[in-house]
Design a protein around this motif. Sequence first.
Motif, PDB file in Angstrom:
ATOM      1  N   TYR A 115       0.861  -1.182   0.000  1.00 56.50           N
ATOM      2  CA  TYR A 115       0.000   0.000   0.000  1.00 56.50           C
ATOM      3  C   TYR A 115       0.898   1.233   0.000  1.00 56.50           C
ATOM      4  O   TYR A 115       2.090   1.138   0.299  1.00 56.50           O
ATOM      5  CB  TYR A 115      -0.943  -0.012   1.204  1.00 56.50           C
ATOM      6  CG  TYR A 115      -0.357   0.502   2.506  1.00 56.50           C
ATOM      7  CD1 TYR A 115      -0.690   1.768   2.987  1.00 56.50           C
ATOM      8  CD2 TYR A 115       0.540  -0.258   3.253  1.00 56.50           C
ATOM      9  CE1 TYR A 115      -0.154   2.252   4.179  1.00 56.50           C
ATOM     10  CE2 TYR A 115       1.075   0.220   4.436  1.00 56.50           C
ATOM     11  CZ  TYR A 115       0.716   1.478   4.892  1.00 56.50           C
ATOM     12  OH  TYR A 115       1.251   1.970   6.062  1.00 56.50           O
ATOM     13  N   PRO A 116       0.369   2.414  -0.323  1.00 54.04           N
ATOM     14  CA  PRO A 116       1.202   3.630  -0.333  1.00 54.04           C
ATOM     15  C   PRO A 116       1.501   4.128   1.080  1.00 54.04           C
ATOM     16  O   PRO A 116       0.854   5.035   1.599  1.00 54.04           O
ATOM     17  CB  PRO A 116       0.356   4.629  -1.132  1.00 54.04           C
ATOM     18  CG  PRO A 116      -1.048   4.163  -0.975  1.00 54.04           C
ATOM     19  CD  PRO A 116      -0.975   2.661  -0.870  1.00 54.04           C
ATOM     20  N   ALA A 117       2.474   3.505   1.703  1.00 52.49           N
ATOM     21  CA  ALA A 117       2.814   3.828   3.094  1.00 52.49           C
ATOM     22  C   ALA A 117       3.374   5.237   3.200  1.00 52.49           C
ATOM     23  O   ALA A 117       4.016   5.746   2.276  1.00 52.49           O
ATOM     24  CB  ALA A 117       3.822   2.822   3.632  1.00 52.49           C
ATOM     25  N   ARG A 118       3.145   5.832   4.367  1.00 55.40           N
ATOM     26  CA  ARG A 118       3.701   7.142   4.678  1.00 55.40           C
ATOM     27  C   ARG A 118       4.649   7.003   5.865  1.00 55.40           C
ATOM     28  O   ARG A 118       4.469   6.118   6.704  1.00 55.40           O
ATOM     29  CB  ARG A 118       2.584   8.134   5.033  1.00 55.40           C
ATOM     30  CG  ARG A 118       1.581   8.381   3.920  1.00 55.40           C
ATOM     31  CD  ARG A 118       0.464   9.274   4.398  1.00 55.40           C
ATOM     32  NE  ARG A 118      -0.594   9.411   3.402  1.00 55.40           N
ATOM     33  CZ  ARG A 118      -1.766   9.988   3.650  1.00 55.40           C
ATOM     34  NH1 ARG A 118      -2.024  10.487   4.854  1.00 55.40           N
ATOM     35  NH2 ARG A 118      -2.672  10.072   2.690  1.00 55.40           N
ATOM     36  N   PRO A 119       5.656   7.875   5.969  1.00 49.71           N
ATOM     37  CA  PRO A 119       6.569   7.804   7.106  1.00 49.71           C
ATOM     38  C   PRO A 119       5.826   7.857   8.436  1.00 49.71           C
ATOM     39  O   PRO A 119       4.881   8.639   8.605  1.00 49.71           O
ATOM     40  CB  PRO A 119       7.457   9.045   6.923  1.00 49.71           C
ATOM     41  CG  PRO A 119       7.421   9.314   5.455  1.00 49.71           C
ATOM     42  CD  PRO A 119       6.025   8.946   5.022  1.00 49.71           C
TER      43      PRO A 119
END
Length: 206
Positions: A115-119
């Motif tokens: 999935y488009p992970a974020r920091p």
Amino acid sequence: MAPVETAADSRTLPAASDLLDGVGGWGPTATPAGAFHMVPVQVERDLSLVCRWMNDPVVADFWELAGPESTTARHLRRQLADDGRSIPCLGVLEGRPMSYWEIYRADLDPLACHYPARPQDTGIHLLIGGGADRGRGLGSRLLRAVVDLVLDRRPACARVVAEPDLRNIPSIATFLSAGFQFLAEVDLPTKRAALMVRDRVPCDPS
């Protein structure tokens, strides 16, 4: 069972504790069900209890950790020996251990490849240990309180994620009741999951 300790595990290295901002030191939080405390697991103290929960047929279907204590111990020790990106905890309600939680850095987890992970994304796994505590909304109340605690104690974290098995309808309902939104279906190595997200700032429904 002896009273659980509230101090962070002294074996955790400072660098590791930074990955999740010292979960072991967060202390108790007030919930509609009473005072709730996330207490990091100690294998020698907690193994038999967690193993019993993992062998509950309702739990075993989705956690896939049923079996002898060595199976549970291996799962717990793998996290405790790592760099602090996943912390296994007992959920202690009014002094009673009644649930198991894993707070983990989703952006550092294999999940981030799906999935488009974020920091600083923070993930949650949980199970309610006893049948008497299930099916009456307790899980969603505690989950909401824990997510609030994560967002309060981890200011760099903008959202909390979860990936329950798509077959686990009660678990998905618990996350939805706790303010999560269904984002997508994702194929993980061991399951097809519902990717659930709760943002720090709720999305504008318009």
